[in-house]
Design an enzyme around this catalytic site. Structure first.
Site, PDB file in Angstrom:
ATOM      1  N   ASP A   1      46.530  49.337  43.160  1.00  8.01           N
ATOM      2  CA  ASP A   1      46.639  48.466  41.638  1.00  8.01           C
ATOM      3  C   ASP A   1      48.173  48.297  41.147  1.00  8.01           C
ATOM      4  OD1 ASP A   1      45.162  46.884  39.344  1.00  8.01           O
ATOM      5  OD2 ASP A   1      46.848  48.196  38.450  1.00  8.01           O
TER       6      ASP A   1
ATOM      7  N   GLY B   1      37.422  43.465  40.382  1.00  4.14           N
ATOM      8  CA  GLY B   1      35.817  43.883  40.475  1.00  4.14           C
ATOM      9  C   GLY B   1      34.990  42.654  39.876  1.00  4.14           C
TER      10      GLY B   1
ATOM     11  N   PHE C   1      44.406  44.887  37.220  1.00  3.31           N
ATOM     12  CA  PHE C   1      44.023  44.150  38.493  1.00  3.31           C
ATOM     13  C   PHE C   1      42.832  44.643  39.295  1.00  3.31           C
ATOM     14  CE2 PHE C   1      48.457  42.350  38.321  1.00  3.31           C
ATOM     15  CZ  PHE C   1      48.067  41.323  37.476  1.00  3.31           C
ATOM     16  N   ASP C   2      42.619  45.973  39.360  1.00  5.06           N
ATOM     17  CA  ASP C   2      41.462  46.414  40.072  1.00  5.06           C
ATOM     18  C   ASP C   2      40.211  45.838  38.989  1.00  5.06           C
ATOM     19  OD1 ASP C   2      41.697  48.059  42.273  1.00  5.06           O
ATOM     20  OD2 ASP C   2      42.612  49.711  41.329  1.00  5.06           O
ATOM     21  N   VAL C   3      40.356  45.890  37.740  1.00  9.15           N
ATOM     22  CA  VAL C   3      39.185  45.555  37.007  1.00  9.15           C
ATOM     23  C   VAL C   3      38.972  43.925  37.036  1.00  9.15           C
ATOM     24  CG1 VAL C   3      38.390  45.331  34.750  1.00  9.15           C
ATOM     25  CG2 VAL C   3      39.656  47.210  35.224  1.00  9.15           C
TER      26      VAL C   3
END
Length: 390
Positions: free
Chosen positions: A141, A174, A169-171
């Site tokens: 991220d 997801g 940005f991971d979230v």
């Protein structure tokens, strides 16, 4: 395998993902009733070792995104373990993975191989930078925050760029992956066929930067670091008070008039320098000291209460603990109890369902904790399949 009543009850997910984007998405699916089997390496998900903080010696990072799942540890280089992985996938409606592009092909666990015999499968593949020129790049991220431009926007003009306080940005990726999976499952109801769902952190970042990327594409203007200010709206930032800072987030003329009334400066709302959003934005250096002077007569909490009564968007700058307390105070009930006996606190699933609420049945699993359970389930499934063929 697990009896649930959620909206995704009966959906089986083979989760080969690790770290954050994939596990966050699969936890949301599990909360909504899907049976999620977390297939880990012998060493386990990387986040099991990401600590502090810890609870009973376990990583709270790992625990935050892996509830309601079953864990089995498999080494794909071991023929028996690989066969177990294939059997799990063979009974799955959804497969989620975030390996480097091409890594799973040598085990015949890639989409093309699986879909050849399992055309109904929904196969979600998450990468950092896609499968073309960026396929070899590791998908962290922080790298994406830097490359996408987010870090260049975060911080004040006098500082270097800062990362977000969470792997944002991971979230987002997801969430995008979960949306894609649900859309593909809906389409499968009509066609009987699954499909490949591909997401990557950089594309999610550029979508998630919304007005900033659009501002550049549509006007050619490259956004610059502005600290806590907004490029298009004012006042929309923290302001000092007699005690503590206060966020004011005024987005239209009605809110600005009410703000000026509460602050005791009603004439400012009609001032020709500040009477429209573009003028307030253009003349912010003149408007700010007027607002700061008016706010200096009271503390942040008192202003928050007064402004909230008049429907003026404002907020104190809370700690995480204070944020949870505030959510409790307005009836959002942010904390739930996870596990068969409610052994562990957790954050509530973000979506409310009137008939099929989210579940919090299973604690984040220890590594390989459900091997026996999963093998028994596979055996029972095989017997049922044989009986149906007979």
């Amino acid at each position: 395998m697990d009896s649930t009543s959620g909206p995704l009850s009966g959906i089986v997910v083979a989760d080969l993902s690790r770290v954050l984007a994939g596990p966050y998405g699969t936890m949301l699916l599990a909360d909504m009733g899907a049976t999620v089997i977390k297939i880990e390496s012998r060493q386990g998900d990387d986040t099991r070792a990401w600590m502090p903080p810890v609870l009973d010696g376990k990583s709270t990072y790992y625990m935050s995104i892996n509830r309601n799942k079953r864990s089995v540890a498999l080494d794909f280089n071991d023929p028996e373990d690989l066969e177990t992985a294939r059997r799990i996938i063979g009974r799955a409606d959804v497969v989620v993975e975030n390996f480097k592009p091409g890594s799973l092909a040598k085990y015949n666990l890639d989409y093309a191989t699986i879909a050849a015999t399992q055309p109904e499968v929904v196969y979600a593949s998450i990468t950092g930078f896609g499968t073309a020129g960026g396929g070899a790049l590791p998908g962290y991220d922080l790298m994406v925050q830097a490359i996408s431009g987010l870090m260049d926007l975060t911080g004040s003009p006098e500082t270097e760029g800062f990362r977000s306080g969470v792997a944002i940005f991971d979230v987002i990726t997801g969430l995008h992956t979960t949306i894609g999976i649900l859309a593909a499952l809906r389409e499968r109801e009509h066609t009987g066929r699954g499909q490949l769902v591909e997401t990557n952190l950089l594309s999610s970042a550029q979508s998630g930067l919304v007005n900033q990327t659009a501002g550049y594409l549509l006007s050619g203007s490259v956004p610059e670091r502005m600290g806590n200010e907004h490029p298009s709206i004012y006042p929309y930032e923290p302001f000092p008070t007699a005690q503590g800072p206060l966020i004011i987030a005024v987005g239209n003329d009605g809110q600005f008039r009410r703000l000026c009334n509460v602050l005791g400066i009603p004439g400012i709302a009609a001032d020709e320098r500040f009477c429209t959003p573009p003028l307030r934005s253009r003349n912010r250096t003149e408007l700010r000291p007027i607002l700061v002077d008016a706010l200096s007569t009271n503390d942040a909490q008192s202003w928050f209460d007064l402004l909230t009564e008049q429907n003026v968007p404002a907020a104190p700058i809370n700690s995480i603990a204070q944020g949870i307390d505030y959510a409790e105070s307005i009836g959002l009930d942010p904390v739930v109890r996870v596990g068969p006996a409610g052994e562990m606190p957790g954050i509530r699933h973000p979506i409310g369902f009137s008939r099929t609420p989210a579940r919090y049945d299973l604690l984040p699993p220890d590594l390989d904790a459900d091997r026996e359970h999963i093998l028994n389930w596979l055996g029972a499934e095989s017997r049922l399949a044989a009986q149906s063929r007979a």
